[in-house]
Design a protein around this motif. Sequence first.
Motif, mmCIF file in Angstrom:
data_model
loop_
_atom_site.group_PDB
_atom_site.id
_atom_site.type_symbol
_atom_site.label_atom_id
_atom_site.label_comp_id
_atom_site.label_asym_id
_atom_site.label_seq_id
_atom_site.Cartn_x
_atom_site.Cartn_y
_atom_site.Cartn_z
ATOM 1 N N THR A 133 -0.685 0.060 -7.798
ATOM 2 C CA THR A 133 0.216 -0.659 -6.908
ATOM 3 C C THR A 133 -0.570 -1.379 -5.822
ATOM 4 O O THR A 133 -1.409 -0.766 -5.153
ATOM 5 C CB THR A 133 1.221 0.297 -6.251
ATOM 6 O OG1 THR A 133 2.035 0.900 -7.261
ATOM 7 C CG2 THR A 133 2.110 -0.444 -5.260
ATOM 8 N N ILE A 134 -0.297 -2.665 -5.658
ATOM 9 C CA ILE A 134 -0.825 -3.447 -4.545
ATOM 10 C C ILE A 134 0.372 -3.911 -3.728
ATOM 11 O O ILE A 134 1.217 -4.650 -4.222
ATOM 12 C CB ILE A 134 -1.633 -4.676 -5.025
ATOM 13 C CG1 ILE A 134 -2.710 -4.271 -6.024
ATOM 14 C CG2 ILE A 134 -2.238 -5.403 -3.820
ATOM 15 C CD1 ILE A 134 -3.779 -3.380 -5.459
ATOM 16 N N LEU A 135 0.449 -3.448 -2.488
ATOM 17 C CA LEU A 135 1.525 -3.837 -1.580
ATOM 18 C C LEU A 135 0.910 -4.518 -0.370
ATOM 19 O O LEU A 135 -0.012 -3.986 0.249
ATOM 20 C CB LEU A 135 2.334 -2.612 -1.153
ATOM 21 C CG LEU A 135 3.530 -2.851 -0.221
ATOM 22 C CD1 LEU A 135 4.619 -1.804 -0.477
ATOM 23 C CD2 LEU A 135 3.136 -2.805 1.257
ATOM 24 N N TYR B 91 -1.356 -7.004 6.153
ATOM 25 C CA TYR B 91 -1.982 -5.812 5.590
ATOM 26 C C TYR B 91 -1.920 -5.842 4.061
ATOM 27 O O TYR B 91 -1.022 -6.442 3.475
ATOM 28 C CB TYR B 91 -1.277 -4.550 6.084
ATOM 29 C CG TYR B 91 -1.350 -4.342 7.578
ATOM 30 C CD1 TYR B 91 -2.371 -3.598 8.152
ATOM 31 C CD2 TYR B 91 -0.376 -4.893 8.413
ATOM 32 C CE1 TYR B 91 -2.427 -3.405 9.528
ATOM 33 C CE2 TYR B 91 -0.430 -4.704 9.785
ATOM 34 C CZ TYR B 91 -1.463 -3.960 10.342
ATOM 35 O OH TYR B 91 -1.515 -3.779 11.699
ATOM 36 N N LEU B 92 -2.871 -5.128 3.461
ATOM 37 C CA LEU B 92 -2.867 -4.891 2.022
ATOM 38 C C LEU B 92 -3.093 -3.407 1.771
ATOM 39 O O LEU B 92 -4.044 -2.820 2.306
ATOM 40 C CB LEU B 92 -3.956 -5.709 1.325
ATOM 41 C CG LEU B 92 -3.621 -7.167 1.006
ATOM 42 C CD1 LEU B 92 -4.881 -7.922 0.596
ATOM 43 C CD2 LEU B 92 -2.583 -7.242 -0.105
ATOM 44 N N PHE B 93 -2.224 -2.835 0.961
ATOM 45 C CA PHE B 93 -2.306 -1.424 0.606
ATOM 46 C C PHE B 93 -2.498 -1.281 -0.901
ATOM 47 O O PHE B 93 -2.104 -2.149 -1.671
ATOM 48 C CB PHE B 93 -1.024 -0.691 1.005
ATOM 49 C CG PHE B 93 -0.846 -0.516 2.486
ATOM 50 C CD1 PHE B 93 -1.144 0.691 3.085
ATOM 51 C CD2 PHE B 93 -0.376 -1.560 3.263
ATOM 52 C CE1 PHE B 93 -0.973 0.855 4.460
ATOM 53 C CE2 PHE B 93 -0.212 -1.407 4.625
ATOM 54 C CZ PHE B 93 -0.517 -0.198 5.227
ATOM 55 N N SER C 91 4.186 7.783 0.636
ATOM 56 C CA SER C 91 4.251 6.933 -0.558
ATOM 57 C C SER C 91 2.897 6.825 -1.242
ATOM 58 O O SER C 91 2.762 6.092 -2.223
ATOM 59 C CB SER C 91 4.746 5.526 -0.169
ATOM 60 O OG SER C 91 6.071 5.559 0.291
ATOM 61 N N HIS C 92 1.909 7.536 -0.714
ATOM 62 C CA HIS C 92 0.552 7.569 -1.290
ATOM 63 C C HIS C 92 -0.054 6.163 -1.356
ATOM 64 O O HIS C 92 -0.631 5.765 -2.361
ATOM 65 C CB HIS C 92 0.576 8.213 -2.678
ATOM 66 C CG HIS C 92 1.125 9.612 -2.689
ATOM 67 N ND1 HIS C 92 0.418 10.697 -2.204
ATOM 68 C CD2 HIS C 92 2.330 10.091 -3.082
ATOM 69 C CE1 HIS C 92 1.154 11.784 -2.318
ATOM 70 N NE2 HIS C 92 2.323 11.452 -2.840
ATOM 71 N N LEU C 93 0.087 5.448 -0.246
ATOM 72 C CA LEU C 93 -0.491 4.111 -0.137
ATOM 73 C C LEU C 93 -1.564 4.116 0.944
ATOM 74 O O LEU C 93 -1.376 4.690 2.025
ATOM 75 C CB LEU C 93 0.593 3.084 0.213
ATOM 76 C CG LEU C 93 1.642 2.831 -0.868
ATOM 77 C CD1 LEU C 93 2.798 2.006 -0.310
ATOM 78 C CD2 LEU C 93 1.024 2.114 -2.080
ATOM 79 N N ILE C 94 -2.677 3.472 0.646
ATOM 80 C CA ILE C 94 -3.819 3.429 1.564
ATOM 81 C C ILE C 94 -4.050 1.992 2.003
ATOM 82 O O ILE C 94 -4.096 1.083 1.172
ATOM 83 C CB ILE C 94 -5.091 3.995 0.893
ATOM 84 C CG1 ILE C 94 -4.930 5.498 0.656
ATOM 85 C CG2 ILE C 94 -6.319 3.724 1.743
ATOM 86 C CD1 ILE C 94 -6.159 6.138 0.027
ATOM 87 N N GLU C 95 -4.217 1.802 3.320
ATOM 88 C CA GLU C 95 -4.506 0.468 3.837
ATOM 89 C C GLU C 95 -5.970 0.150 3.580
ATOM 90 O O GLU C 95 -6.874 0.825 4.075
ATOM 91 C CB GLU C 95 -4.196 0.399 5.329
ATOM 92 C CG GLU C 95 -3.899 -1.017 5.797
ATOM 93 C CD GLU C 95 -5.027 -1.605 6.613
ATOM 94 O OE1 GLU C 95 -5.623 -2.591 6.153
ATOM 95 O OE2 GLU C 95 -5.289 -1.086 7.697
ATOM 96 N N ILE C 96 -6.220 -0.885 2.801
ATOM 97 C CA ILE C 96 -7.557 -1.141 2.269
ATOM 98 C C ILE C 96 -8.551 -1.531 3.351
ATOM 99 O O ILE C 96 -9.644 -0.961 3.458
ATOM 100 C CB ILE C 96 -7.491 -2.229 1.173
ATOM 101 C CG1 ILE C 96 -6.579 -1.769 0.037
ATOM 102 C CG2 ILE C 96 -8.892 -2.541 0.645
ATOM 103 C CD1 ILE C 96 -6.281 -2.847 -0.997
ATOM 104 N N ARG C 97 -8.199 -2.526 4.170
ATOM 105 C CA ARG C 97 -9.138 -3.032 5.165
ATOM 106 C C ARG C 97 -9.557 -1.953 6.149
ATOM 107 O O ARG C 97 -10.743 -1.772 6.431
ATOM 108 C CB ARG C 97 -8.498 -4.214 5.904
ATOM 109 C CG ARG C 97 -9.362 -4.804 7.011
ATOM 110 C CD ARG C 97 -10.548 -5.544 6.439
ATOM 111 N NE ARG C 97 -11.454 -6.001 7.485
ATOM 112 C CZ ARG C 97 -12.663 -6.478 7.254
ATOM 113 N NH1 ARG C 97 -13.111 -6.583 6.024
ATOM 114 N NH2 ARG C 97 -13.431 -6.881 8.250
ATOM 115 N N ARG C 98 -8.614 -1.206 6.682
ATOM 116 C CA ARG C 98 -8.924 -0.191 7.684
ATOM 117 C C ARG C 98 -9.731 0.960 7.088
ATOM 118 O O ARG C 98 -10.587 1.544 7.756
ATOM 119 C CB ARG C 98 -7.627 0.333 8.313
ATOM 120 C CG ARG C 98 -7.813 1.397 9.378
ATOM 121 C CD ARG C 98 -8.639 0.900 10.555
ATOM 122 N NE ARG C 98 -8.009 -0.199 11.248
ATOM 123 C CZ ARG C 98 -8.683 -1.170 11.852
ATOM 124 N NH1 ARG C 98 -10.012 -1.185 11.817
ATOM 125 N NH2 ARG C 98 -8.057 -2.138 12.492
#
Length: 231
Positions: free
Chosen positions: A111-113, A180-182, A149-156
């Motif tokens: 998943t890419i959010l 943001y991108l998760f 939701s088991h989503l990780i913020e990529i940049r941070r």
Amino acid sequence: MRRSKSSVLFLQETHFRASNFPNLSFTYYSQWFHRGSPSSNSKGISIGLHKNCPFPLTSQLCDVEGRYIMIKGTIGQHLYTFINVYAPNVNQNKRLKNILHIADSFREGTTILGGDFNLMLNPLLDTSTNKSVHSQKALRSLTLCLAQSHLIEIRRTLHPDSREYTFFSQVHGSYPRLDYLFISKEHFQLCSRSDVGSIILSDHAPVFVDLAAPQAHTSYRKWRRNEQLLG
């Protein structure tokens, strides 16, 4: 968009009405998904895919007001869900949590959010003033919802102390990071790079993320509206 060499594009605030989507005949981007508001051209989001990135669609889910679009399909033999979000500038916390709840029932595979959240998740790092109009309680609640939701913020995650911003607020005279991108937690190891571009053709900066797919390297880059290209 061509110079970015991106495989997948996320655009927000496209100003397309639900009844009047343009025929975007870009040579390099042959597959598009749009959503706009039926009553206003103040919103609108799009997802574009490069011609060299075939994406057989299996399912899609859209907001009637043009605030999100979710698509699910395969690249190669791998299943992906792409979710593009454009949050309102009021009640962002409530609306984003509602979108996450809907996404949890829809998404499968990697998943890419991403998108314009219209708020700063971490005011100490995500704004030049270190302040936010949103309460710490509301931001913690949204952050918890993202974690659940088991989503990780990529940049941070890749750059824990970075202070790049994606927007300039003339009203407040400050620079916040609103975009943001998760990625789904179990696929974070696919992330190899994340960059923030310059604020040039839009009032937001583009955010770039490079992912390594299981069978081939694929780049996913999230763009704000480009007035020169879309006007």
